[in-house]
Design a protein around this motif. Sequence first.
Motif, PDB file in Angstrom:
ATOM      1  N   MET A   1       0.855  -1.210   0.000  1.00  0.00           N
ATOM      2  CA  MET A   1       0.000   0.000   0.000  1.00  0.00           C
ATOM      3  C   MET A   1       0.881   1.246   0.000  1.00  0.00           C
ATOM      4  SD  MET A   1      -3.212   1.278   0.565  1.00  0.00           S
ATOM      5  CE  MET A   1      -3.619   2.988   0.745  1.00  0.00           C
ATOM      6  N   ALA A   2       0.602   2.076  -0.962  1.00  0.00           N
ATOM      7  CA  ALA A   2       1.431   3.275  -1.092  1.00  0.00           C
ATOM      8  C   ALA A   2       1.089   4.281   0.008  1.00  0.00           C
ATOM      9  CB  ALA A   2       1.220   3.901  -2.461  1.00  0.00           C
ATOM     10  N   LEU A   3       2.071   5.129   0.338  1.00  0.00           N
ATOM     11  CA  LEU A   3       1.854   6.147   1.356  1.00  0.00           C
ATOM     12  C   LEU A   3       0.885   7.209   0.830  1.00  0.00           C
ATOM     13  CD1 LEU A   3       2.802   7.286   4.114  1.00  0.00           C
ATOM     14  CD2 LEU A   3       4.529   8.562   2.853  1.00  0.00           C
ATOM     15  N   LEU A   4       1.140   7.639  -0.401  1.00  0.00           N
ATOM     16  CA  LEU A   4       0.241   8.618  -1.030  1.00  0.00           C
ATOM     17  C   LEU A   4      -0.171   8.070  -2.382  1.00  0.00           C
ATOM     18  CD1 LEU A   4      -0.984  11.566  -1.148  1.00  0.00           C
ATOM     19  CD2 LEU A   4       1.057  12.161  -2.415  1.00  0.00           C
ATOM     20  N   GLU A   5      -1.450   8.041  -2.594  1.00  0.00           N
ATOM     21  CA  GLU A   5      -1.965   7.529  -3.860  1.00  0.00           C
ATOM     22  C   GLU A   5      -2.829   8.626  -4.482  1.00  0.00           C
ATOM     23  OE1 GLU A   5      -1.795   3.700  -4.468  1.00  0.00           O
ATOM     24  OE2 GLU A   5      -1.883   4.605  -6.470  1.00  0.00           O
ATOM     25  N   VAL A   6      -2.318   9.250  -5.505  1.00  0.00           N
ATOM     26  CA  VAL A   6      -3.098  10.280  -6.181  1.00  0.00           C
ATOM     27  C   VAL A   6      -3.783   9.633  -7.366  1.00  0.00           C
ATOM     28  CG1 VAL A   6      -3.010  12.471  -7.424  1.00  0.00           C
ATOM     29  CG2 VAL A   6      -1.515  12.090  -5.464  1.00  0.00           C
ATOM     30  N   ASP A   7      -5.102   9.760  -7.399  1.00  0.00           N
ATOM     31  CA  ASP A   7      -5.838   9.051  -8.429  1.00  0.00           C
ATOM     32  C   ASP A   7      -6.741  10.008  -9.191  1.00  0.00           C
ATOM     33  OD1 ASP A   7      -6.803   6.956  -9.908  1.00  0.00           O
ATOM     34  OD2 ASP A   7      -8.398   6.495  -8.479  1.00  0.00           O
ATOM     35  N   ASP A   8      -6.480  10.157 -10.460  1.00  0.00           N
ATOM     36  CA  ASP A   8      -7.324  10.935 -11.363  1.00  0.00           C
ATOM     37  C   ASP A   8      -7.591  12.343 -10.833  1.00  0.00           C
ATOM     38  OD1 ASP A   8      -8.650  11.159 -13.738  1.00  0.00           O
ATOM     39  OD2 ASP A   8     -10.587  10.604 -12.878  1.00  0.00           O
ATOM     40  N   LEU A   9      -6.570  12.964 -10.296  1.00  0.00           N
ATOM     41  CA  LEU A   9      -6.706  14.309  -9.751  1.00  0.00           C
ATOM     42  C   LEU A   9      -6.931  15.312 -10.877  1.00  0.00           C
ATOM     43  CD1 LEU A   9      -6.285  16.115  -7.098  1.00  0.00           C
ATOM     44  CD2 LEU A   9      -4.009  16.508  -8.005  1.00  0.00           C
ATOM     45  N   SER A  10      -7.937  16.149 -10.724  1.00  0.00           N
ATOM     46  CA  SER A  10      -8.121  17.189 -11.730  1.00  0.00           C
ATOM     47  C   SER A  10      -8.437  18.508 -11.038  1.00  0.00           C
ATOM     48  CB  SER A  10      -9.220  16.806 -12.708  1.00  0.00           C
ATOM     49  OG  SER A  10     -10.442  16.784 -12.026  1.00  0.00           O
ATOM     50  N   VAL A  11      -7.894  19.568 -11.565  1.00  0.00           N
ATOM     51  CA  VAL A  11      -8.159  20.901 -11.038  1.00  0.00           C
ATOM     52  C   VAL A  11      -8.547  21.781 -12.209  1.00  0.00           C
ATOM     53  CG1 VAL A  11      -7.213  22.873  -9.801  1.00  0.00           C
ATOM     54  CG2 VAL A  11      -6.398  20.575  -9.257  1.00  0.00           C
ATOM     55  N   PRO A  59      -6.164  28.576  -3.473  1.00  0.00           N
ATOM     56  CA  PRO A  59      -7.023  29.646  -2.955  1.00  0.00           C
ATOM     57  C   PRO A  59      -8.483  29.318  -3.201  1.00  0.00           C
ATOM     58  CG  PRO A  59      -5.908  30.329  -4.971  1.00  0.00           C
ATOM     59  CD  PRO A  59      -5.301  29.033  -4.568  1.00  0.00           C
ATOM     60  N   LYS A  60      -9.277  29.463  -2.141  1.00  0.00           N
ATOM     61  CA  LYS A  60     -10.699  29.143  -2.293  1.00  0.00           C
ATOM     62  C   LYS A  60     -11.349  30.259  -3.085  1.00  0.00           C
ATOM     63  CE  LYS A  60     -11.277  26.004   1.439  1.00  0.00           C
ATOM     64  NZ  LYS A  60      -9.813  25.888   1.547  1.00  0.00           N
ATOM     65  N   GLN A  61     -11.724  29.958  -4.314  1.00  0.00           N
ATOM     66  CA  GLN A  61     -12.352  30.979  -5.145  1.00  0.00           C
ATOM     67  C   GLN A  61     -13.452  30.316  -5.940  1.00  0.00           C
ATOM     68  OE1 GLN A  61      -8.751  31.983  -7.346  1.00  0.00           O
ATOM     69  NE2 GLN A  61      -9.542  30.900  -9.108  1.00  0.00           N
ATOM     70  N   PRO A  62     -14.475  31.094  -6.275  1.00  0.00           N
ATOM     71  CA  PRO A  62     -15.535  30.485  -7.086  1.00  0.00           C
ATOM     72  C   PRO A  62     -14.958  30.051  -8.421  1.00  0.00           C
ATOM     73  CG  PRO A  62     -15.827  32.877  -6.904  1.00  0.00           C
ATOM     74  CD  PRO A  62     -14.741  32.503  -5.968  1.00  0.00           C
ATOM     75  N   GLY A  63     -15.415  28.918  -8.910  1.00  0.00           N
ATOM     76  CA  GLY A  63     -14.913  28.449 -10.195  1.00  0.00           C
ATOM     77  C   GLY A  63     -13.812  27.427 -10.058  1.00  0.00           C
ATOM     78  N   LEU A  64     -13.273  27.283  -8.833  1.00  0.00           N
ATOM     79  CA  LEU A  64     -12.233  26.273  -8.634  1.00  0.00           C
ATOM     80  C   LEU A  64     -12.885  24.925  -8.397  1.00  0.00           C
ATOM     81  CD1 LEU A  64      -9.231  25.416  -7.899  1.00  0.00           C
ATOM     82  CD2 LEU A  64      -9.927  25.808  -5.550  1.00  0.00           C
ATOM     83  N   ARG A  65     -12.452  23.937  -9.133  1.00  0.00           N
ATOM     84  CA  ARG A  65     -12.999  22.597  -8.969  1.00  0.00           C
ATOM     85  C   ARG A  65     -11.863  21.610  -8.823  1.00  0.00           C
ATOM     86  NH1 ARG A  65     -17.652  22.098 -12.224  1.00  0.00           N
ATOM     87  NH2 ARG A  65     -19.379  21.389 -10.951  1.00  0.00           N
ATOM     88  N   VAL A  66     -11.890  20.857  -7.735  1.00  0.00           N
ATOM     89  CA  VAL A  66     -10.870  19.833  -7.544  1.00  0.00           C
ATOM     90  C   VAL A  66     -11.573  18.492  -7.553  1.00  0.00           C
ATOM     91  CG1 VAL A  66      -9.052  18.967  -6.049  1.00  0.00           C
ATOM     92  CG2 VAL A  66      -9.498  21.416  -6.152  1.00  0.00           C
ATOM     93  N   GLY A  67     -11.150  17.599  -8.424  1.00  0.00           N
ATOM     94  CA  GLY A  67     -11.770  16.294  -8.502  1.00  0.00           C
ATOM     95  C   GLY A  67     -10.762  15.178  -8.325  1.00  0.00           C
ATOM     96  N   GLY A  68     -11.253  13.972  -8.184  1.00  0.00           N
ATOM     97  CA  GLY A  68     -10.358  12.836  -8.027  1.00  0.00           C
ATOM     98  C   GLY A  68     -10.053  12.559  -6.566  1.00  0.00           C
ATOM     99  N   LYS A  69      -8.992  11.792  -6.336  1.00  0.00           N
ATOM    100  CA  LYS A  69      -8.665  11.395  -4.975  1.00  0.00           C
ATOM    101  C   LYS A  69      -7.178  11.577  -4.703  1.00  0.00           C
ATOM    102  CE  LYS A  69     -10.764   7.278  -4.955  1.00  0.00           C
ATOM    103  NZ  LYS A  69     -11.254   5.975  -4.520  1.00  0.00           N
ATOM    104  N   ALA A  70      -6.852  11.892  -3.459  1.00  0.00           N
ATOM    105  CA  ALA A  70      -5.466  11.902  -3.022  1.00  0.00           C
ATOM    106  C   ALA A  70      -5.444  11.210  -1.674  1.00  0.00           C
ATOM    107  CB  ALA A  70      -4.933  13.322  -2.919  1.00  0.00           C
ATOM    108  N   VAL A  71      -5.215   9.913  -1.681  1.00  0.00           N
ATOM    109  CA  VAL A  71      -5.319   9.125  -0.452  1.00  0.00           C
ATOM    110  C   VAL A  71      -3.963   9.049   0.225  1.00  0.00           C
ATOM    111  CG1 VAL A  71      -5.988   6.911   0.534  1.00  0.00           C
ATOM    112  CG2 VAL A  71      -7.164   7.777  -1.493  1.00  0.00           C
ATOM    113  N   PHE A  72      -3.911   9.620   1.430  1.00  0.00           N
ATOM    114  CA  PHE A  72      -2.684   9.566   2.216  1.00  0.00           C
ATOM    115  C   PHE A  72      -2.930   8.638   3.384  1.00  0.00           C
ATOM    116  CE2 PHE A  72      -0.143  11.123   5.811  1.00  0.00           C
ATOM    117  CZ  PHE A  72       1.117  11.041   5.269  1.00  0.00           C
ATOM    118  N   ASP A  73      -2.261   7.511   3.414  1.00  0.00           N
ATOM    119  CA  ASP A  73      -2.344   6.593   4.535  1.00  0.00           C
ATOM    120  C   ASP A  73      -3.796   6.244   4.880  1.00  0.00           C
ATOM    121  OD1 ASP A  73      -1.160   5.008   6.394  1.00  0.00           O
ATOM    122  OD2 ASP A  73      -1.080   6.548   7.953  1.00  0.00           O
ATOM    123  N   GLY A  74      -4.610   6.034   3.853  1.00  0.00           N
ATOM    124  CA  GLY A  74      -5.980   5.608   4.111  1.00  0.00           C
ATOM    125  C   GLY A  74      -7.024   6.708   4.146  1.00  0.00           C
TER     126      GLY A  74
END
Lengths: 361, 367
Positions: A1-11, A59-74
């Motif tokens: 099991m990886a420490l950090l698993e970034v999966d299909d991250l989109s911004v 920065p939290k701004q309207p129009g920002l969309r973060v999708g996917g997963k970034a699993v750190f240690d579960g």
Amino acid sequence: MALLEVDDLSVTFARRGQRTVHAVDGVSFSVDAGEVVGLVGESGCGKSVTSLAIMGLLPKQPGLRVGGKAVFDGTDLLQLDDRSRRDIRGRDIAMIFQDPLSSLNPVIPIGLQVTEVLTRHRGMKGEAAAKEAAELLDRVGIPDPRRRLKEYPHQLSGGMRQRALIAMAVACRPRLLIADEPTTALDVTIQAQILELLKELVRDSGTALVMITHDLGVVAGMCDTINVLYAGRVVETARRRPLFAAPRHPYTVGLLGSIPRLDSGRGERLTPIPGSVRDLLPWPDGCAFAPRCTRRVDDCVGAPPELVLAHDDRSYRCVNPAPVPGREPDSAFAPQTGAVAAGASDAAAPAEAASREEESA
Amino acid sequence: MTGSENLVEVRDLKVHFPIKRGVVFDKVVGHVKAVDGVDLSIPRGRTYGLVGESGCGKSTLGRALLQLTPPTGGEVRFDGVDLTRLSAGRLRSMRRRMQMIFQDPMSSLDPRQNVESILTEGLQAHGIGGSRDERRRIIGETLDAVGLPRWALSRYPHEFSGGQRQRIGIARALVLGPELIVADEPVSALDVSIQAQVVNLLDELQERLGLTYLVIAHDLAVVRHISDVVGVMYLGALVEEASGDQLYREPMHPYTRALMSAVPVPDPDVEDQRERILLSGDLPSPANPPSGCRFHTRCPWAQPTRCADERPVLRQIGGSKVACHFAERIASGELRPHRVTAEVVRPADEGDAPGVVSAPSEPGSYV
């Protein structure tokens, strides 16, 4: 099991009246404990946005969309609320930025900035915190640490500031350290010092390191696994040696061919990548690199190239990859749309056996 | 024409910037010796590469060579004429023959001028090309030479990418038909894939037009790639000068050795095997440079005698010129490197530190 698993991250950044910008477009990579992973690419490829998204620092701004997963240690970092994210940040995951002067508070002494982390995450106070802070500064190679604690960032040189920043980042012995261009603002001799320091820290404490840089030279000396990014997607992933010995994606080939090397002679022509980063195709319409690619075939346009999984942990996103040296070049028109087919055809090639000359092929 | 082999001869060039302090009346309290006694010659049609870390005075040297920053002392001979003694008018007409390419194409191009106007300005100032058509022809040829399309003429700098902007900067220098081009960090603001395009362009132009270059850069790999002779600067003076190959094969000065070993090479095999010389500490303040050999505070080979009190001069050893008292004994392996403890260096040195250091970095700023 990886420490950090970034999966299909989109911004994506959307703004009214303007085209939506896909800064990061389905990036996946993983980091094992104690591993050094590189994210390499030119400006605008999304490497910094990736790290900021993982850290929850966009920065939290309207129009920002973060999708996917970034699993750190579960735990999926992207789903956390601000409070629990703050608990993880600085304690389990820490970050080092490019410009140390703008990431340090100019009106607060170095000591207070280092002890702040210790107080917040390790509950240390007063003399104990100061002692620990001095030890940290000493560990990152700042001379006379007791005195430095009372000084302000402007009183330190660039290299020392970067060291102070590293001291803050490693204060809680994080399991993952993200370094975003940590040496770009520094001179080469200072860069060598800082890289050496990072290598030592990783070796001694077993911290995993994500190294974000545009410099393939830095990556060659440090990283176990390298991800090459172009226009918001990972176009090639490989272990260090195979990547440099036999790059498959034409962009990686182009990058390696366009760097003047210290050990090459005067007048050896470089092979630049034609065009500029601006000439790109949106991913849904085909390969973003196709307009600049020298190995372009008809299949490149129409649909985005699939991720091809090859042997020894490598993968690339290309329908007509550069041939592995020492082997019959793939037919330029071989249909390689299926991931399995191309992966199987690669299995025979021992990438390490490749000779140096082919690097610029 | 004197027919001499060297287009540029620099002798004992010095550029000192005064450090001023005071509330009502500025008092000169010291000098930043940005360039402190540099000799160099550039043969016609060749490239001289100048490397060094930030603050070593390489850009100031380039500007002083073109008299953009007036030198404090020494002489600069361009084609046999001493530029430091020329009247402003004569100097102006000499400028046609020596041009400069700047680091940041965005800040060195006027955003309100279109490309045609940028290129015409120099021609008009120097009275080249009698008629409008004649100037058009010259500009057209220049655009072809740097690989820009004709439609670029009516566009403005912001409409171009970084690499194309740098091409405009090169075209502006080239349009006057210069013999010498001083390129100050010509590629460091560009992405890697674009850097190669510009480096190749500079190479091609030299081959075709027989240009002489002084290339100033902090990136040793770039400099080695395009230079015939490389000069390494440290705190205002040359510490070593040799052909690119010689310098790579056999760096003589301890600073050059450290610099060479610090440059990352994109090849894991090379990276894993090379010997690294890590310098401790930072570049000392040029306002208060160390006595004797300026590198002795960080030098792993520094000796108790001579290094701290006698400034070494550049002398010929083998194929290189080296400013080190012990270069031969270091090369033969007789002297071994030792550990150096880092000294704290202040960005603005304590004590007799500069209040304001007015070293010009931006194009167009004068001291």
